[in-house]
Design a protein around this motif. Structure first.
Motif, short mmCIF file in Angstrom:
data_model
loop_
_atom_site.label_atom_id
_atom_site.label_comp_id
_atom_site.label_asym_id
_atom_site.label_seq_id
_atom_site.Cartn_x
_atom_site.Cartn_y
_atom_site.Cartn_z
N PHE A 262 -3.43 10.82 -18.52
CA PHE A 262 -4.49 9.89 -18.08
C PHE A 262 -5.12 10.36 -16.77
O PHE A 262 -4.68 11.34 -16.18
N HIS A 263 -6.16 9.63 -16.35
CA HIS A 263 -6.87 9.95 -15.11
C HIS A 263 -6.59 8.90 -14.04
O HIS A 263 -7.20 7.82 -14.06
N PRO A 264 -5.72 9.20 -13.09
CA PRO A 264 -5.47 8.21 -12.02
C PRO A 264 -6.74 7.86 -11.26
O PRO A 264 -6.95 6.71 -10.87
N GLU A 265 -7.60 8.85 -11.05
CA GLU A 265 -8.83 8.64 -10.26
C GLU A 265 -9.84 7.76 -11.00
O GLU A 265 -10.83 7.31 -10.41
N LYS A 266 -9.57 7.46 -12.27
CA LYS A 266 -10.44 6.56 -13.05
C LYS A 266 -9.69 5.29 -13.45
O LYS A 266 -10.18 4.49 -14.25
N SER A 267 -8.50 5.12 -12.91
CA SER A 267 -7.64 4.00 -13.31
C SER A 267 -7.56 2.89 -12.26
O SER A 267 -6.57 2.17 -12.19
N SER A 268 -8.60 2.78 -11.44
CA SER A 268 -8.71 1.68 -10.44
C SER A 268 -7.43 1.52 -9.63
O SER A 268 -6.80 2.51 -9.25
N ALA A 269 -7.00 0.27 -9.46
CA ALA A 269 -5.86 -0.01 -8.58
C ALA A 269 -4.58 0.64 -9.11
O ALA A 269 -3.76 1.15 -8.34
N ALA A 270 -4.43 0.68 -10.43
CA ALA A 270 -3.22 1.30 -11.01
C ALA A 270 -3.18 2.78 -10.65
O ALA A 270 -2.11 3.35 -10.38
N GLY A 271 -4.34 3.41 -10.62
CA GLY A 271 -4.42 4.83 -10.27
C GLY A 271 -4.10 5.09 -8.82
O GLY A 271 -3.35 6.02 -8.49
N VAL A 272 -4.63 4.25 -7.95
CA VAL A 272 -4.35 4.41 -6.52
C VAL A 272 -2.85 4.19 -6.26
O VAL A 272 -2.19 4.96 -5.56
N ARG A 273 -2.29 3.18 -6.95
CA ARG A 273 -0.85 2.88 -6.79
C ARG A 273 -0.01 4.07 -7.25
O ARG A 273 0.94 4.48 -6.59
N PHE A 274 -0.41 4.66 -8.36
CA PHE A 274 0.31 5.82 -8.89
C PHE A 274 0.26 6.99 -7.90
O PHE A 274 1.29 7.58 -7.56
N VAL A 275 -0.94 7.30 -7.42
CA VAL A 275 -1.10 8.44 -6.50
C VAL A 275 -0.27 8.23 -5.25
O VAL A 275 0.49 9.11 -4.82
N GLN A 276 -0.37 7.04 -4.68
CA GLN A 276 0.37 6.77 -3.43
C GLN A 276 1.87 6.84 -3.66
O GLN A 276 2.61 7.41 -2.86
N ALA A 277 2.33 6.31 -4.81
CA ALA A 277 3.78 6.31 -5.08
C ALA A 277 4.28 7.74 -5.27
O ALA A 277 5.33 8.13 -4.73
N PHE A 278 3.53 8.58 -5.99
CA PHE A 278 3.98 9.96 -6.22
C PHE A 278 3.96 10.75 -4.91
O PHE A 278 4.91 11.49 -4.61
N LEU A 279 2.91 10.56 -4.11
CA LEU A 279 2.85 11.29 -2.83
C LEU A 279 4.05 10.92 -1.95
O LEU A 279 4.64 11.78 -1.29
N GLU A 280 4.42 9.65 -1.96
CA GLU A 280 5.58 9.23 -1.15
C GLU A 280 6.86 9.90 -1.65
O GLU A 280 7.72 10.27 -0.88
N GLU A 281 6.96 10.07 -2.95
CA GLU A 281 8.17 10.70 -3.52
C GLU A 281 8.29 12.16 -3.11
O GLU A 281 9.37 12.68 -2.88
N VAL A 282 7.15 12.86 -3.03
CA VAL A 282 7.22 14.31 -2.79
C VAL A 282 6.98 14.68 -1.33
O VAL A 282 7.13 15.84 -0.95
N ARG A 283 6.58 13.68 -0.53
CA ARG A 283 6.27 13.96 0.89
C ARG A 283 7.51 14.54 1.58
O ARG A 283 8.60 14.05 1.44
N LYS A 284 7.28 15.60 2.36
CA LYS A 284 8.42 16.26 2.98
C LYS A 284 8.98 15.39 4.10
O LYS A 284 8.21 14.71 4.76
#
Ligand SMILES: NC(=O)CC[C@H](N)C(=O)O
Length: 197
Positions: free
Chosen positions: A175-197
């Motif tokens: 799917f396209h997070p950047e086209k998935s409104s709030a669900a997409g932003v939530r996904f991006v932020q959650a994944f970045l937090e998981e991989v952030r050093k």
């Protein structure tokens, strides 16, 4: 946190860069060279485009990129970007990274492309968040040979395909997070937090 979008001449980089930049402390860059794109904290393979053309742009750095992912470089593949993480595709030939074993093949459904919102079943893509309903726009899907890498499924008509695949910090989503409104932003932020050093 440095986030680099590998620009293979496809992709709606602007909206994706905007979605990524919603996370605190993120610096987003765009890089056309597949080897220079590896000098980053998170590599993003964007969507929108044809596999064959993108695979040709990937080719000069394919082996080094595959090794970087094997060595632990976090990577997010979106739609076409997820497909490039597999071996090959019926869409125009060429070779993907082969990080996930399997072939990309046409959707087996009456209505192609699959465009619009759909749910994700058996969703274990993220450690602390669920995907919910997300936005799709694709005609091909990844047929993962190893079921254990599939961390979410979606069904379009009679075809049930991987919505997301994951091995370590390498995550591909159809799917396209950047086209998935709030669900997409939530996904991006959650994944970045998981991989952030
Ligand atoms: N939106 C996309 O990235 C599409 C990828 C690929 N061309 C497909 O149709 O499945």
């Amino acid at each position: 946190m440095r986030v680099t979008l590998f620009d293979y001449g496809a992709g709606n980089l602007h909206s994706l860069a905007k979605a990524l930049a919603t996370a605190p402390g993120v610096e987003v860059r765009v890089q056309e060279d597949p080897i220079r794109a590896l000098d980053t904290d998170l590599l993003v393979l964007p969507g929108v485009g044809a596999f064959g053309a993108a695979a040709a742009r990937l080719e000069p750095g394919r082996d080094k990129m595959r090794q970087a992912l094997e060595d632990g470089l976090p990577c997010l593949g979106i739609c076409l970007g997820m497909q490039l993480m597999f071996d090959t595709s019926d869409e125009g030939g060429g070779w993907g990274l082969g990080f996930f074993r399997g072939q990309v093949t046409k959707l087996r459904s009456r209505r192609v492309p699959h465009i619009g919102w759909n749910s994700v079943e058996e969703d274990t893509a993220l450690e602390n968040a669920k995907l919910g309903s997300v936005y799709y726009a694709h005609s091909f899907v990844c047929r993962a040979e190893e079921p254990r890498v599939v961390v979410g499924w979606t069904t379009h008509e009679e075809d049930r395909f991987p919505a997301a695949v994951r091995r370590g910090n390498v995550l591909g989503v159809q799917f396209h997070p950047e086209k998935s409104s709030a669900a997409g932003v939530r996904f991006v932020q959650a994944f970045l937090e998981e991989v952030r050093k």
